[in-house]
Design a protein around this motif. Sequence first.
Motif, PDB file in Angstrom:
ATOM      1  N   ASP A 253      -5.937 -25.161 -20.548  1.00  0.00           N
ATOM      2  CA  ASP A 253      -6.467 -26.468 -20.188  1.00  0.00           C
ATOM      3  C   ASP A 253      -7.856 -26.303 -19.579  1.00  0.00           C
ATOM      4  OD1 ASP A 253      -6.972 -28.801 -18.314  1.00  0.00           O
ATOM      5  OD2 ASP A 253      -5.142 -29.494 -19.297  1.00  0.00           O
ATOM      6  N   ILE A 254      -8.864 -26.775 -20.280  1.00  0.00           N
ATOM      7  CA  ILE A 254     -10.242 -26.527 -19.890  1.00  0.00           C
ATOM      8  C   ILE A 254     -10.619 -27.267 -18.614  1.00  0.00           C
ATOM      9  CG2 ILE A 254     -12.648 -26.731 -20.615  1.00  0.00           C
ATOM     10  CD1 ILE A 254     -10.849 -24.540 -21.937  1.00  0.00           C
ATOM     11  N   GLY A 255     -10.111 -28.465 -18.421  1.00  0.00           N
ATOM     12  CA  GLY A 255     -10.387 -29.183 -17.194  1.00  0.00           C
ATOM     13  C   GLY A 255      -9.910 -28.427 -15.974  1.00  0.00           C
ATOM     14  N   ARG A 256      -8.762 -27.806 -16.092  1.00  0.00           N
ATOM     15  CA  ARG A 256      -8.217 -27.036 -14.974  1.00  0.00           C
ATOM     16  C   ARG A 256      -8.977 -25.727 -14.766  1.00  0.00           C
ATOM     17  NH1 ARG A 256      -2.439 -27.573 -13.133  1.00  0.00           N
ATOM     18  NH2 ARG A 256      -2.299 -29.818 -12.873  1.00  0.00           N
ATOM     19  N   VAL A 257      -9.444 -25.119 -15.835  1.00  0.00           N
ATOM     20  CA  VAL A 257     -10.292 -23.937 -15.697  1.00  0.00           C
ATOM     21  C   VAL A 257     -11.540 -24.284 -14.889  1.00  0.00           C
ATOM     22  CG1 VAL A 257     -11.792 -22.334 -16.934  1.00  0.00           C
ATOM     23  CG2 VAL A 257      -9.469 -22.757 -17.764  1.00  0.00           C
ATOM     24  N   LYS A 258     -12.178 -25.386 -15.232  1.00  0.00           N
ATOM     25  CA  LYS A 258     -13.387 -25.798 -14.521  1.00  0.00           C
ATOM     26  C   LYS A 258     -13.097 -26.057 -13.043  1.00  0.00           C
ATOM     27  CE  LYS A 258     -15.637 -27.932 -18.548  1.00  0.00           C
ATOM     28  NZ  LYS A 258     -16.100 -29.218 -19.141  1.00  0.00           N
ATOM     29  N   SER A 259     -11.973 -26.692 -12.758  1.00  0.00           N
ATOM     30  CA  SER A 259     -11.610 -26.949 -11.367  1.00  0.00           C
ATOM     31  C   SER A 259     -11.391 -25.647 -10.604  1.00  0.00           C
ATOM     32  CB  SER A 259     -10.345 -27.814 -11.298  1.00  0.00           C
ATOM     33  OG  SER A 259     -10.580 -29.106 -11.838  1.00  0.00           O
ATOM     34  N   ASN A 260     -10.755 -24.675 -11.243  1.00  0.00           N
ATOM     35  CA  ASN A 260     -10.518 -23.389 -10.591  1.00  0.00           C
ATOM     36  C   ASN A 260     -11.827 -22.662 -10.313  1.00  0.00           C
ATOM     37  OD1 ASN A 260      -7.752 -23.716 -10.483  1.00  0.00           O
ATOM     38  ND2 ASN A 260      -7.355 -22.563 -12.364  1.00  0.00           N
ATOM     39  N   LEU A 261     -12.771 -22.763 -11.233  1.00  0.00           N
ATOM     40  CA  LEU A 261     -14.075 -22.131 -11.012  1.00  0.00           C
ATOM     41  C   LEU A 261     -14.788 -22.753  -9.812  1.00  0.00           C
ATOM     42  CD1 LEU A 261     -15.364 -21.742 -14.681  1.00  0.00           C
ATOM     43  CD2 LEU A 261     -14.588 -19.928 -13.149  1.00  0.00           C
TER      44      LEU A 261
ATOM     45  N   PRO B 267       1.306 -16.414  -6.768  1.00  0.00           N
ATOM     46  CA  PRO B 267       1.689 -16.972  -5.460  1.00  0.00           C
ATOM     47  C   PRO B 267       2.766 -16.178  -4.741  1.00  0.00           C
ATOM     48  CG  PRO B 267       1.569 -18.698  -7.135  1.00  0.00           C
ATOM     49  CD  PRO B 267       1.506 -17.385  -7.860  1.00  0.00           C
ATOM     50  N   THR B 268       3.450 -15.292  -5.440  1.00  0.00           N
ATOM     51  CA  THR B 268       4.521 -14.531  -4.797  1.00  0.00           C
ATOM     52  C   THR B 268       4.003 -13.336  -4.016  1.00  0.00           C
ATOM     53  OG1 THR B 268       4.950 -13.050  -6.690  1.00  0.00           O
ATOM     54  CG2 THR B 268       6.068 -15.194  -6.677  1.00  0.00           C
ATOM     55  N   PHE B 269       2.720 -12.962  -4.226  1.00  0.00           N
ATOM     56  CA  PHE B 269       2.190 -11.825  -3.473  1.00  0.00           C
ATOM     57  C   PHE B 269       0.750 -12.057  -2.992  1.00  0.00           C
ATOM     58  CE2 PHE B 269       1.681 -10.760  -8.027  1.00  0.00           C
ATOM     59  CZ  PHE B 269       0.312 -10.601  -8.110  1.00  0.00           C
ATOM     60  N   SER B 270       0.326 -13.303  -2.943  1.00  0.00           N
ATOM     61  CA  SER B 270      -1.014 -13.649  -2.464  1.00  0.00           C
ATOM     62  C   SER B 270      -0.907 -14.686  -1.356  1.00  0.00           C
ATOM     63  CB  SER B 270      -1.863 -14.223  -3.596  1.00  0.00           C
ATOM     64  OG  SER B 270      -2.091 -13.276  -4.604  1.00  0.00           O
ATOM     65  N   PRO B 271      -1.914 -14.750  -0.491  1.00  0.00           N
ATOM     66  CA  PRO B 271      -1.943 -15.854   0.484  1.00  0.00           C
ATOM     67  C   PRO B 271      -2.027 -17.179  -0.252  1.00  0.00           C
ATOM     68  CG  PRO B 271      -3.614 -14.188   0.976  1.00  0.00           C
ATOM     69  CD  PRO B 271      -3.080 -13.871  -0.381  1.00  0.00           C
ATOM     70  N   PRO B 272      -1.693 -18.268   0.393  1.00  0.00           N
ATOM     71  CA  PRO B 272      -1.783 -19.578  -0.276  1.00  0.00           C
ATOM     72  C   PRO B 272      -3.185 -19.828  -0.811  1.00  0.00           C
ATOM     73  CG  PRO B 272      -0.580 -19.773   1.784  1.00  0.00           C
ATOM     74  CD  PRO B 272      -1.136 -18.373   1.755  1.00  0.00           C
ATOM     75  N   MET B 273      -3.248 -20.205  -2.077  1.00  0.00           N
ATOM     76  CA  MET B 273      -4.525 -20.515  -2.711  1.00  0.00           C
ATOM     77  C   MET B 273      -4.350 -21.794  -3.526  1.00  0.00           C
ATOM     78  SD  MET B 273      -5.881 -16.800  -4.073  1.00  0.00           S
ATOM     79  CE  MET B 273      -6.092 -15.433  -2.937  1.00  0.00           C
ATOM     80  N   ASP B 274      -5.319 -22.654  -3.433  1.00  0.00           N
ATOM     81  CA  ASP B 274      -5.207 -23.972  -4.047  1.00  0.00           C
ATOM     82  C   ASP B 274      -5.701 -23.958  -5.491  1.00  0.00           C
ATOM     83  OD1 ASP B 274      -4.755 -26.707  -4.271  1.00  0.00           O
ATOM     84  OD2 ASP B 274      -6.750 -27.229  -3.542  1.00  0.00           O
ATOM     85  N   PHE B 275      -5.067 -23.097  -6.316  1.00  0.00           N
ATOM     86  CA  PHE B 275      -5.456 -23.038  -7.723  1.00  0.00           C
ATOM     87  C   PHE B 275      -4.457 -23.779  -8.593  1.00  0.00           C
ATOM     88  CE2 PHE B 275      -7.808 -19.306  -6.154  1.00  0.00           C
ATOM     89  CZ  PHE B 275      -9.065 -19.644  -6.632  1.00  0.00           C
ATOM     90  N   GLU B 276      -4.947 -24.256  -9.716  1.00  0.00           N
ATOM     91  CA  GLU B 276      -4.113 -24.978 -10.670  1.00  0.00           C
ATOM     92  C   GLU B 276      -3.750 -24.062 -11.834  1.00  0.00           C
ATOM     93  OE1 GLU B 276      -6.023 -29.449 -10.145  1.00  0.00           O
ATOM     94  OE2 GLU B 276      -6.629 -28.220 -11.852  1.00  0.00           O
ATOM     95  N   ASN B 277      -2.520 -24.161 -12.288  1.00  0.00           N
ATOM     96  CA  ASN B 277      -2.139 -23.436 -13.497  1.00  0.00           C
ATOM     97  C   ASN B 277      -2.884 -24.022 -14.677  1.00  0.00           C
ATOM     98  OD1 ASN B 277       0.828 -23.485 -11.838  1.00  0.00           O
ATOM     99  ND2 ASN B 277       0.040 -21.550 -12.569  1.00  0.00           N
ATOM    100  N   ALA B 278      -3.690 -23.181 -15.321  1.00  0.00           N
ATOM    101  CA  ALA B 278      -4.509 -23.636 -16.440  1.00  0.00           C
ATOM    102  C   ALA B 278      -4.045 -23.058 -17.768  1.00  0.00           C
ATOM    103  CB  ALA B 278      -5.975 -23.276 -16.201  1.00  0.00           C
ATOM    104  N   ALA B 279      -3.035 -22.206 -17.754  1.00  0.00           N
ATOM    105  CA  ALA B 279      -2.548 -21.568 -18.984  1.00  0.00           C
ATOM    106  C   ALA B 279      -1.034 -21.626 -19.026  1.00  0.00           C
ATOM    107  CB  ALA B 279      -3.024 -20.120 -19.055  1.00  0.00           C
ATOM    108  N   LEU B 280      -0.508 -22.106 -20.136  1.00  0.00           N
ATOM    109  CA  LEU B 280       0.934 -22.184 -20.330  1.00  0.00           C
ATOM    110  C   LEU B 280       1.286 -21.743 -21.744  1.00  0.00           C
ATOM    111  CD1 LEU B 280       1.985 -25.618 -18.771  1.00  0.00           C
ATOM    112  CD2 LEU B 280       2.373 -23.358 -17.807  1.00  0.00           C
ATOM    113  N   LEU B 281       2.510 -21.252 -21.896  1.00  0.00           N
ATOM    114  CA  LEU B 281       3.029 -20.953 -23.217  1.00  0.00           C
ATOM    115  C   LEU B 281       3.805 -22.154 -23.739  1.00  0.00           C
ATOM    116  CD1 LEU B 281       4.341 -17.288 -22.886  1.00  0.00           C
ATOM    117  CD2 LEU B 281       2.281 -18.088 -24.019  1.00  0.00           C
ATOM    118  N   LEU B 282       3.509 -22.528 -24.961  1.00  0.00           N
ATOM    119  CA  LEU B 282       4.292 -23.542 -25.648  1.00  0.00           C
ATOM    120  C   LEU B 282       5.349 -22.818 -26.477  1.00  0.00           C
ATOM    121  CD1 LEU B 282       3.045 -26.718 -27.447  1.00  0.00           C
ATOM    122  CD2 LEU B 282       4.687 -25.230 -28.571  1.00  0.00           C
ATOM    123  N   ALA B 283       6.604 -23.160 -26.247  1.00  0.00           N
ATOM    124  CA  ALA B 283       7.720 -22.497 -26.931  1.00  0.00           C
ATOM    125  C   ALA B 283       8.690 -23.551 -27.446  1.00  0.00           C
ATOM    126  CB  ALA B 283       8.429 -21.543 -25.963  1.00  0.00           C
ATOM    127  N   ARG B 284       9.606 -23.107 -28.283  1.00  0.00           N
ATOM    128  CA  ARG B 284      10.647 -24.007 -28.793  1.00  0.00           C
ATOM    129  C   ARG B 284      11.999 -23.320 -28.776  1.00  0.00           C
ATOM    130  NH1 ARG B 284       6.080 -25.615 -31.832  1.00  0.00           N
ATOM    131  NH2 ARG B 284       5.782 -27.901 -31.826  1.00  0.00           N
TER     132      ARG B 284
END
Length: 376
Positions: free
Chosen positions: A24-32, A257-274
């Motif tokens: 998701d490009i919008g989320r990539v830009k937000s993370n940057l 998030p399981t081994f980093s301090p809290p960071m306000d990042f958005e998930n920008a990559a997902l797998l589409l599966a069926r």
Amino acid sequence: MNDDKRWFEINNVEEVPSPSLLIDIGRVKSNLQRMIRWAGQRGPEVLRPHVKTHKLPQIVQLKLKAGITKFKTSTIAECEMTAEAGGEDILMAYQPVGPNIRRFLTLVETFPDCRFSTIVDCLEIAQQLSDEATRIGAVIDLFVDLNVGMNRTGIHVGESAERLYRFISESPSCNAVGLHAYDGHIHHTDPETVVNLVYEAFTPVWEWKRQIESRGLVVPKVVGCGTPTSKLMLQNAPDCDVEVSAGTSVLWDAGQPTFSPPMDFENAALLLARIISRPTESTLCIDVGHKSVAAEMQPPRIVFRGLEDAEFVMQSEEHLVLKTDFAADYPVGSVLYGMPVHICPTVALYDHVWCVQDGLAIERWPVTARARQITI
């Protein structure tokens, strides 16, 4: 545009085969923009994000548009991809050996407008790089790679490290441009603990840096830190000659998030599966096997939206079986969206990713730098 609560759903899902990786490009830009805010008044020049996470020229170009001009890589192919995309300053944080020494110098010759550097942790390789640079009439930038606790690569601060740095400084075909210190062993979710661990790892670096500078050596900068420590390093570094190289932050994943301090990042990559089968009343078989999601982690290697509590049963090359009380709610052919636990090696499994914008998969992007060799 999709409701943000269901941002992950795409409206033309029937056009996308599975498994596919969506970005998701919008989320990539937000993370940057979040990363740039880390830098504060020092500006994006203190950021040197690692491209190994995405391996995509399009994301390099998004970084450039955001004002980020420095990059970190692990392979010759990543260097070439980044340079072709317009990167101005590229550090290959992987000591070249064998034929990769010549390949690295070929990069320098091929992209004269790009500033390349690499790391060394032993005199033998520094000498070989110096000899090859002399042969072609080039001068190359070298960082000394320090071991600050990960015990993967690097040399400990001390006499040997000083001899190495001095050799580079005195070589007519090399520039000693600083120190590289990767702290990939520092994992913790508590910010104060991470600050203490960073202090423990880097205090010897700062002290040694001052010592060798007092003996006439010039150390322009220190490049260090992965995603867990980058923000805290910029907040707590003793001076401004530090660059940080968080990479995962641009795409994020379920593991960080399981081994980093809290960071306000958005998930920008997902797998589409069926779902391709319902072998029992309580199990679902999904088309995401070892060849579709990074398999170096212990299961679960992917977290599916709506099936977060499903129990892992098995995974093979092209299949993943989960057990859930809600299996009846998912007919064969149902679409699932899953967040990989580790996005970096997951991206490298795909020859293309789907660029998503405003809820639509609009085009496929070749994952250029997943190749071991592009042209060089």
